[in-house]
Design a protein around this motif. Structure first.
Motif, PDB file in Angstrom:
ATOM      1  N   ASN A  57       0.081  -3.267   3.080  1.00 52.25           N
ATOM      2  CA  ASN A  57       0.272  -2.281   1.778  1.00 52.25           C
ATOM      3  C   ASN A  57      -1.241  -1.427   1.687  1.00 52.25           C
ATOM      4  OD1 ASN A  57      -1.519  -4.316   0.934  1.00 52.25           O
ATOM      5  ND2 ASN A  57      -0.312  -4.743  -0.912  1.00 52.25           N
ATOM      6  N   GLY A  58      -1.885  -1.426   2.678  1.00 55.01           N
ATOM      7  CA  GLY A  58      -3.154  -0.571   2.484  1.00 55.01           C
ATOM      8  C   GLY A  58      -4.311  -1.160   1.802  1.00 55.01           C
ATOM      9  N   GLN A  59      -4.134  -2.622   1.395  1.00 55.97           N
ATOM     10  CA  GLN A  59      -5.279  -3.164   0.439  1.00 55.97           C
ATOM     11  C   GLN A  59      -6.805  -3.160   1.175  1.00 55.97           C
ATOM     12  OE1 GLN A  59      -4.596  -7.282  -0.741  1.00 55.97           O
ATOM     13  NE2 GLN A  59      -6.294  -7.303  -1.941  1.00 55.97           N
ATOM     14  N   VAL A  60      -6.819  -3.413   2.283  1.00 59.70           N
ATOM     15  CA  VAL A  60      -8.073  -3.411   3.042  1.00 59.70           C
ATOM     16  C   VAL A  60      -8.667  -2.161   2.950  1.00 59.70           C
ATOM     17  CG1 VAL A  60      -9.420  -3.873   5.182  1.00 59.70           C
ATOM     18  CG2 VAL A  60      -7.742  -5.672   4.218  1.00 59.70           C
ATOM     19  N   LEU A  61      -7.973  -1.169   3.700  1.00 68.16           N
ATOM     20  CA  LEU A  61      -8.507   0.426   3.482  1.00 68.16           C
ATOM     21  C   LEU A  61      -8.837   0.829   2.110  1.00 68.16           C
ATOM     22  CD1 LEU A  61      -9.184   2.411   5.277  1.00 68.16           C
ATOM     23  CD2 LEU A  61      -6.981   3.511   5.328  1.00 68.16           C
ATOM     24  N   ALA A  66     -12.826   4.410   2.174  1.00 69.57           N
ATOM     25  CA  ALA A  66     -13.338   5.699   3.046  1.00 69.57           C
ATOM     26  C   ALA A  66     -12.255   6.441   3.583  1.00 69.57           C
ATOM     27  CB  ALA A  66     -14.150   4.998   3.987  1.00 69.57           C
ATOM     28  N   PRO A  67     -12.528   7.775   4.098  1.00 69.31           N
ATOM     29  CA  PRO A  67     -11.476   8.297   4.565  1.00 69.31           C
ATOM     30  C   PRO A  67     -10.821   7.516   6.045  1.00 69.31           C
ATOM     31  CG  PRO A  67     -13.295   9.706   4.184  1.00 69.31           C
ATOM     32  CD  PRO A  67     -13.685   8.250   4.074  1.00 69.31           C
ATOM     33  N   GLY A  68      -9.494   7.928   6.429  1.00 70.16           N
ATOM     34  CA  GLY A  68      -9.136   7.092   7.784  1.00 70.16           C
ATOM     35  C   GLY A  68      -7.684   6.959   7.856  1.00 70.16           C
ATOM     36  N   VAL A  69      -7.240   6.102   8.655  1.00 72.01           N
ATOM     37  CA  VAL A  69      -5.840   6.185   8.849  1.00 72.01           C
ATOM     38  C   VAL A  69      -5.276   4.662   8.721  1.00 72.01           C
ATOM     39  CG1 VAL A  69      -4.192   6.153  10.809  1.00 72.01           C
ATOM     40  CG2 VAL A  69      -6.050   7.884  10.990  1.00 72.01           C
ATOM     41  N   ALA A  70      -4.129   4.485   8.065  1.00 68.06           N
ATOM     42  CA  ALA A  70      -3.735   3.326   7.708  1.00 68.06           C
ATOM     43  C   ALA A  70      -2.115   3.262   8.779  1.00 68.06           C
ATOM     44  CB  ALA A  70      -3.182   3.233   6.444  1.00 68.06           C
ATOM     45  N   LEU A  71      -2.442   2.186   9.500  1.00 66.73           N
ATOM     46  CA  LEU A  71      -1.228   2.142  10.785  1.00 66.73           C
ATOM     47  C   LEU A  71      -0.607   0.833  10.589  1.00 66.73           C
ATOM     48  CD1 LEU A  71      -1.936   3.057  14.301  1.00 66.73           C
ATOM     49  CD2 LEU A  71      -0.703   0.931  13.628  1.00 66.73           C
ATOM     50  N   ASP A  72       0.979   0.951  10.357  1.00 68.50           N
ATOM     51  CA  ASP A  72       1.805  -0.005  10.435  1.00 68.50           C
ATOM     52  C   ASP A  72       2.898   0.360  10.956  1.00 68.50           C
ATOM     53  OD1 ASP A  72       2.973  -2.528   9.419  1.00 68.50           O
ATOM     54  OD2 ASP A  72       1.329  -3.053   8.470  1.00 68.50           O
ATOM     55  N   PHE A  73       4.212  -0.752  11.141  1.00 68.36           N
ATOM     56  CA  PHE A  73       5.327  -0.482  11.594  1.00 68.36           C
ATOM     57  C   PHE A  73       6.365  -1.039  10.648  1.00 68.36           C
ATOM     58  CE2 PHE A  73       6.112  -4.582  12.640  1.00 68.36           C
ATOM     59  CZ  PHE A  73       7.090  -4.983  12.947  1.00 68.36           C
ATOM     60  N   SER A  74       6.149  -1.767   9.727  1.00 70.94           N
ATOM     61  CA  SER A  74       7.419  -2.241   8.865  1.00 70.94           C
ATOM     62  C   SER A  74       7.463  -1.230   7.807  1.00 70.94           C
ATOM     63  CB  SER A  74       6.760  -3.467   8.217  1.00 70.94           C
ATOM     64  OG  SER A  74       7.191  -3.906   7.120  1.00 70.94           O
ATOM     65  N   LEU A  78       4.851  -0.005   5.172  1.00 71.73           N
ATOM     66  CA  LEU A  78       4.568   1.735   4.911  1.00 71.73           C
ATOM     67  C   LEU A  78       5.070   2.500   3.800  1.00 71.73           C
ATOM     68  CD1 LEU A  78       6.091   2.719   8.480  1.00 71.73           C
ATOM     69  CD2 LEU A  78       3.657   2.603   8.014  1.00 71.73           C
ATOM     70  N   ASP A  79       5.996   1.922   3.137  1.00 72.27           N
ATOM     71  CA  ASP A  79       6.537   2.439   1.808  1.00 72.27           C
ATOM     72  C   ASP A  79       4.955   2.059   0.945  1.00 72.27           C
ATOM     73  OD1 ASP A  79       8.786   3.565   2.806  1.00 72.27           O
ATOM     74  OD2 ASP A  79      10.119   2.078   1.900  1.00 72.27           O
ATOM     75  N   ALA A  80       4.615   0.692   0.867  1.00 77.98           N
ATOM     76  CA  ALA A  80       3.816   0.242  -0.144  1.00 77.98           C
ATOM     77  C   ALA A  80       2.458   0.965   0.150  1.00 77.98           C
ATOM     78  CB  ALA A  80       3.614  -1.085   0.058  1.00 77.98           C
ATOM     79  N   ALA A  81       2.057   1.190   1.464  1.00 79.49           N
ATOM     80  CA  ALA A  81       0.748   2.150   1.794  1.00 79.49           C
ATOM     81  C   ALA A  81       0.961   3.473   1.467  1.00 79.49           C
ATOM     82  CB  ALA A  81       0.611   1.839   3.179  1.00 79.49           C
ATOM     83  N   ARG A  82       2.142   3.950   1.556  1.00 79.85           N
ATOM     84  CA  ARG A  82       2.337   5.541   1.238  1.00 79.85           C
ATOM     85  C   ARG A  82       2.178   5.725  -0.509  1.00 79.85           C
ATOM     86  NH1 ARG A  82       6.663   5.648   5.397  1.00 79.85           N
ATOM     87  NH2 ARG A  82       5.688   6.569   7.231  1.00 79.85           N
ATOM     88  N   ALA A  83       2.669   4.712  -0.987  1.00 80.03           N
ATOM     89  CA  ALA A  83       2.477   4.927  -2.622  1.00 80.03           C
ATOM     90  C   ALA A  83       1.328   4.512  -3.077  1.00 80.03           C
ATOM     91  CB  ALA A  83       3.566   3.597  -3.197  1.00 80.03           C
ATOM     92  N   ARG A  84       0.437   3.476  -2.340  1.00 78.05           N
ATOM     93  CA  ARG A  84      -0.966   3.427  -2.840  1.00 78.05           C
ATOM     94  C   ARG A  84      -1.890   4.393  -2.431  1.00 78.05           C
ATOM     95  NH1 ARG A  84      -4.306  -1.449  -3.033  1.00 78.05           N
ATOM     96  NH2 ARG A  84      -2.551  -2.696  -2.588  1.00 78.05           N
ATOM     97  N   PHE A  85      -1.466   5.279  -1.440  1.00 79.35           N
ATOM     98  CA  PHE A  85      -2.445   6.601  -1.042  1.00 79.35           C
ATOM     99  C   PHE A  85      -2.257   7.782  -1.202  1.00 79.35           C
ATOM    100  CE2 PHE A  85      -3.693   3.208   2.048  1.00 79.35           C
ATOM    101  CZ  PHE A  85      -4.939   2.909   1.648  1.00 79.35           C
ATOM    102  N   ALA A  86      -1.044   7.698  -2.359  1.00 76.93           N
ATOM    103  CA  ALA A  86      -0.373   8.990  -2.661  1.00 76.93           C
ATOM    104  C   ALA A  86      -1.295  10.034  -3.167  1.00 76.93           C
ATOM    105  CB  ALA A  86       0.802   8.780  -3.669  1.00 76.93           C
TER     106      ALA A  86
END
Length: 208
Positions: A57-61, A66-74, A78-86
């Motif tokens: 869900n992007g918690q560590v990034l 910092a700027p970067g890339v959050a990579l996952d396949f689930s 991915l939905d949770a990470a996109r919501a976090r970094f919207a």
């Protein structure tokens, strides 16, 4: 490795039920936050560009900020990470299975992972570590907060009891020593297990 093989080896995490169940109980895992704190303590003061492998869900990034890339396949992750970094145009969320070779995403001064790589087969773990080495800038850090194997079945059962969790059929656990040796063979320096509690361990090294 074929698409069919990728699906078989990671099918548990491809389901929304499995990913959601993990997110709901993750905060209950003992020492998890301590592991995050130890990982953050290894990082440079202001990372320029970070790659987070198996971001969930992007918690560590998000903690690294910092700027970067959050990579996952689930899909659920991915939905949770996109919501976090919207609201973060400096973070790109990428759909990618770690069982496949990393895509070309440019250079990073930090690559991190938290409780993700242990789902890969052992030969893929080693290949992934080599790919991380290649995409790091000189002086870059790789820090892997990982679920590793216990030395005996009894200790493994004790760990499962302590975290109050069933056996995850997607787990492909490997010992700390083998992974540290791989990192050194690939070319990382200052390789160390910087923190460990039972089957949770922080493995890290620097690209010279």
């Amino acid at each position: 490795m074929s698409d069919d093989q990728l699906t078989v080896e990671t099918n548990e995490w491809a389901t929304a039920e499995h990913a959601t169940a993990y997110l709901e109980r993750a905060h209950l895992i003992p020492r998890r936050d301590t592991g995050y704190d130890e990982l953050l303590a290894l990082l440079p003061e202001r990372p320029r560009r970070v790659l987070d492998l198996g971001t969930g869900n992007g918690q560590v990034l998000d903690l690294i900020a910092a700027p970067g890339v959050a990579l996952d396949f689930s899909p659920a992750m991915l939905d949770a990470a996109r919501a976090r970094f919207a609201g973060r145009p400096d973070v790109e969320v990428v759909d990618h299975n770690l069982n496949a070779a990393l895509p070309d995403m440019g250079w990073f001064d930090v690559v991190v992972s938290a409780f993700a790589i242990h789902h890969c087969p052992d030969e893929r773990k080693r290949a992934l570590y080599a790919e991380v080495f290649e995409c790091l800038e000189p002086g870059g850090l790789f820090a892997n907060l990982e679920h590793v194997s216990s030395p005996t079945p009894r200790l493994h059962e004790q760990f499962l009891a302590l975290v109050d969790a069933p056996e995850d059929p997607s787990n492909q656990l490997l010992d700390v020593e083998t992974q540290l040796r791989w990192l050194r063979e690939i070319g990382f320096v200052d390789v160390e297990c910087f923190w460990k509690w039972r089957e949770l361990a922080l493995l890290a090294g620097i690209k010279p």
